[in-house]
Design a protein around this motif. Structure first.
Motif, PDB file in Angstrom:
ATOM      1  N   LYS A 257      53.774  -2.154  17.267  1.00  0.00           N
ATOM      2  CA  LYS A 257      53.242  -0.942  16.648  1.00  0.00           C
ATOM      3  C   LYS A 257      51.763  -1.206  16.400  1.00  0.00           C
ATOM      4  O   LYS A 257      51.400  -2.158  15.716  1.00  0.00           O
ATOM      5  CB  LYS A 257      53.929  -0.638  15.302  1.00  0.00           C
ATOM      6  N   TYR A 258      50.910  -0.368  16.963  1.00  0.00           N
ATOM      7  CA  TYR A 258      49.465  -0.586  16.869  1.00  0.00           C
ATOM      8  C   TYR A 258      48.923  -0.014  15.570  1.00  0.00           C
ATOM      9  O   TYR A 258      49.162   1.136  15.238  1.00  0.00           O
ATOM     10  CB  TYR A 258      48.762   0.053  18.064  1.00  0.00           C
ATOM     11  N   LYS A 259      48.191  -0.844  14.844  1.00  0.00           N
ATOM     12  CA  LYS A 259      47.503  -0.396  13.651  1.00  0.00           C
ATOM     13  C   LYS A 259      46.118   0.122  14.018  1.00  0.00           C
ATOM     14  O   LYS A 259      45.657   1.107  13.463  1.00  0.00           O
ATOM     15  CB  LYS A 259      47.364  -1.542  12.644  1.00  0.00           C
ATOM     16  N   LYS A 260      45.478  -0.571  14.977  1.00  0.00           N
ATOM     17  CA  LYS A 260      44.110  -0.210  15.326  1.00  0.00           C
ATOM     18  C   LYS A 260      43.835  -0.611  16.771  1.00  0.00           C
ATOM     19  O   LYS A 260      44.227  -1.686  17.209  1.00  0.00           O
ATOM     20  CB  LYS A 260      43.139  -0.937  14.382  1.00  0.00           C
ATOM     21  N   ILE A 261      43.159   0.278  17.499  1.00  0.00           N
ATOM     22  CA  ILE A 261      42.662  -0.037  18.836  1.00  0.00           C
ATOM     23  C   ILE A 261      41.239   0.498  18.923  1.00  0.00           C
ATOM     24  O   ILE A 261      41.023   1.705  18.769  1.00  0.00           O
ATOM     25  CB  ILE A 261      43.522   0.599  19.952  1.00  0.00           C
ATOM     26  N   ASN A 262      40.285  -0.400  19.128  1.00  0.00           N
ATOM     27  CA  ASN A 262      38.875  -0.037  19.275  1.00  0.00           C
ATOM     28  C   ASN A 262      38.347  -0.616  20.570  1.00  0.00           C
ATOM     29  O   ASN A 262      38.796  -1.683  21.011  1.00  0.00           O
ATOM     30  CB  ASN A 262      38.025  -0.592  18.130  1.00  0.00           C
ATOM     31  N   ILE A 263      37.372   0.059  21.148  1.00  0.00           N
ATOM     32  CA  ILE A 263      36.672  -0.482  22.307  1.00  0.00           C
ATOM     33  C   ILE A 263      35.196  -0.556  21.958  1.00  0.00           C
ATOM     34  O   ILE A 263      34.590   0.447  21.574  1.00  0.00           O
ATOM     35  CB  ILE A 263      36.905   0.377  23.564  1.00  0.00           C
ATOM     36  N   ARG A 264      34.643  -1.776  22.084  1.00  0.00           N
ATOM     37  CA  ARG A 264      33.218  -1.999  21.817  1.00  0.00           C
ATOM     38  C   ARG A 264      32.472  -2.061  23.143  1.00  0.00           C
ATOM     39  O   ARG A 264      32.883  -2.754  24.057  1.00  0.00           O
ATOM     40  CB  ARG A 264      33.008  -3.320  21.071  1.00  0.00           C
ATOM     41  N   ILE A 265      31.360  -1.346  23.200  1.00  0.00           N
ATOM     42  CA  ILE A 265      30.556  -1.298  24.420  1.00  0.00           C
ATOM     43  C   ILE A 265      29.138  -1.729  24.061  1.00  0.00           C
ATOM     44  O   ILE A 265      28.596  -1.309  23.034  1.00  0.00           O
ATOM     45  CB  ILE A 265      30.570   0.126  25.009  1.00  0.00           C
ATOM     46  N   LYS A 266      28.524  -2.555  24.917  1.00  0.00           N
ATOM     47  CA  LYS A 266      27.147  -3.002  24.685  1.00  0.00           C
ATOM     48  C   LYS A 266      26.118  -1.963  25.143  1.00  0.00           C
ATOM     49  O   LYS A 266      25.153  -1.703  24.466  1.00  0.00           O
ATOM     50  CB  LYS A 266      26.879  -4.326  25.408  1.00  0.00           C
ATOM     51  N   GLU A 267      26.308  -1.441  26.350  1.00  0.00           N
ATOM     52  CA  GLU A 267      25.355  -0.492  26.930  1.00  0.00           C
ATOM     53  C   GLU A 267      26.022   0.832  27.209  1.00  0.00           C
ATOM     54  O   GLU A 267      26.806   0.900  28.148  1.00  0.00           O
ATOM     55  CB  GLU A 267      24.773  -1.065  28.234  1.00  0.00           C
ATOM     56  N   PRO A 268      25.825   1.870  26.525  1.00  0.00           N
ATOM     57  CA  PRO A 268      25.075   1.999  25.273  1.00  0.00           C
ATOM     58  C   PRO A 268      25.890   1.402  24.122  1.00  0.00           C
ATOM     59  O   PRO A 268      27.125   1.450  24.150  1.00  0.00           O
ATOM     60  CB  PRO A 268      24.923   3.508  25.101  1.00  0.00           C
ATOM     61  N   LYS A 269      25.208   0.855  23.133  1.00  0.00           N
ATOM     62  CA  LYS A 269      25.905   0.210  22.017  1.00  0.00           C
ATOM     63  C   LYS A 269      26.736   1.257  21.288  1.00  0.00           C
ATOM     64  O   LYS A 269      26.203   2.208  20.727  1.00  0.00           O
ATOM     65  CB  LYS A 269      24.905  -0.438  21.073  1.00  0.00           C
ATOM     66  N   GLU A 270      28.046   1.065  21.354  1.00  0.00           N
ATOM     67  CA  GLU A 270      28.956   2.067  20.808  1.00  0.00           C
ATOM     68  C   GLU A 270      30.314   1.434  20.544  1.00  0.00           C
ATOM     69  O   GLU A 270      30.701   0.473  21.203  1.00  0.00           O
ATOM     70  CB  GLU A 270      29.109   3.206  21.828  1.00  0.00           C
ATOM     71  N   GLU A 271      31.010   1.983  19.561  1.00  0.00           N
ATOM     72  CA  GLU A 271      32.395   1.583  19.301  1.00  0.00           C
ATOM     73  C   GLU A 271      33.250   2.840  19.354  1.00  0.00           C
ATOM     74  O   GLU A 271      33.030   3.787  18.601  1.00  0.00           O
ATOM     75  CB  GLU A 271      32.524   0.906  17.936  1.00  0.00           C
TER      76      GLU A 271
END
Length: 150
Positions: A125-139
């Motif tokens: 069971k997922y509590k959190k799923i995030n994707i971090r990107i460097k270019e452009p800096k974004e979550e």
């Protein structure tokens, strides 16, 4: 008096008997030190994440439905086993909770996916799923913390 040329043996021929075992012992010591250290996470946790395909595959399926992920990363490629080994995994609560970070590649870009999940009888069971990107800096937040804390 004979005027013979005396040819000395090379350094390697004279010293290989002690150099080779010493080099092997140093190599084994350093290898063991790297395995036992926790520089980038516990080796056992990474090995468990490596063997638990459903943990990150289902998270990728959820990420593939996010429009912002499709815009920035594009079509996400399947995660290769090297990405798991390069990532970070921390299991807790008798291996029923995990914090995992793994790299993603798509046809437009790349990033890191952070997963927080809890295991029950039915699976993860997922509590959190995030994707971090460097270019452009974004979550990009795919899934917020939806499991109630006790």
């Amino acid at each position: 008096m004979d005027n013979e040329l005396i040819v000395e043996k090379s350094w390697w021929k004279r010293n290989w008997k002690w150099f080779l075992p010493t080099f092997l012992l140093i190599f084994l010591f350093l290898f063991g030190l790297i395995l036992s250290s926790s520089m980038d996470g516990n080796v056992m946790d990474i090995a468990q994440a490596y063997s638990d395909n459903s943990l990150y595959e289902k998270a990728i399926e959820k990420a593939k439905t996010n429009q912002r992920v499709i815009q920035v990363i594009g079509e996400i490629e399947p995660i290769d086993k090297l990405a798991i080994l390069e990532g970070n995994a921390v299991y807790s609560n008798n291996n029923n909770s995990v914090e995992l970070s793994v790299r993603l590649k798509g046809n437009k870009g790349k990033g890191k996916m952070d997963i927080s999940a809890v295991k029950d009888r039915k699976g993860w069971k997922y509590k959190k799923i995030n994707i971090r990107i460097k270019e452009p800096k974004e979550e990009i937040q795919i899934l917020k913390d939806t499991i109630e804390k006790k």
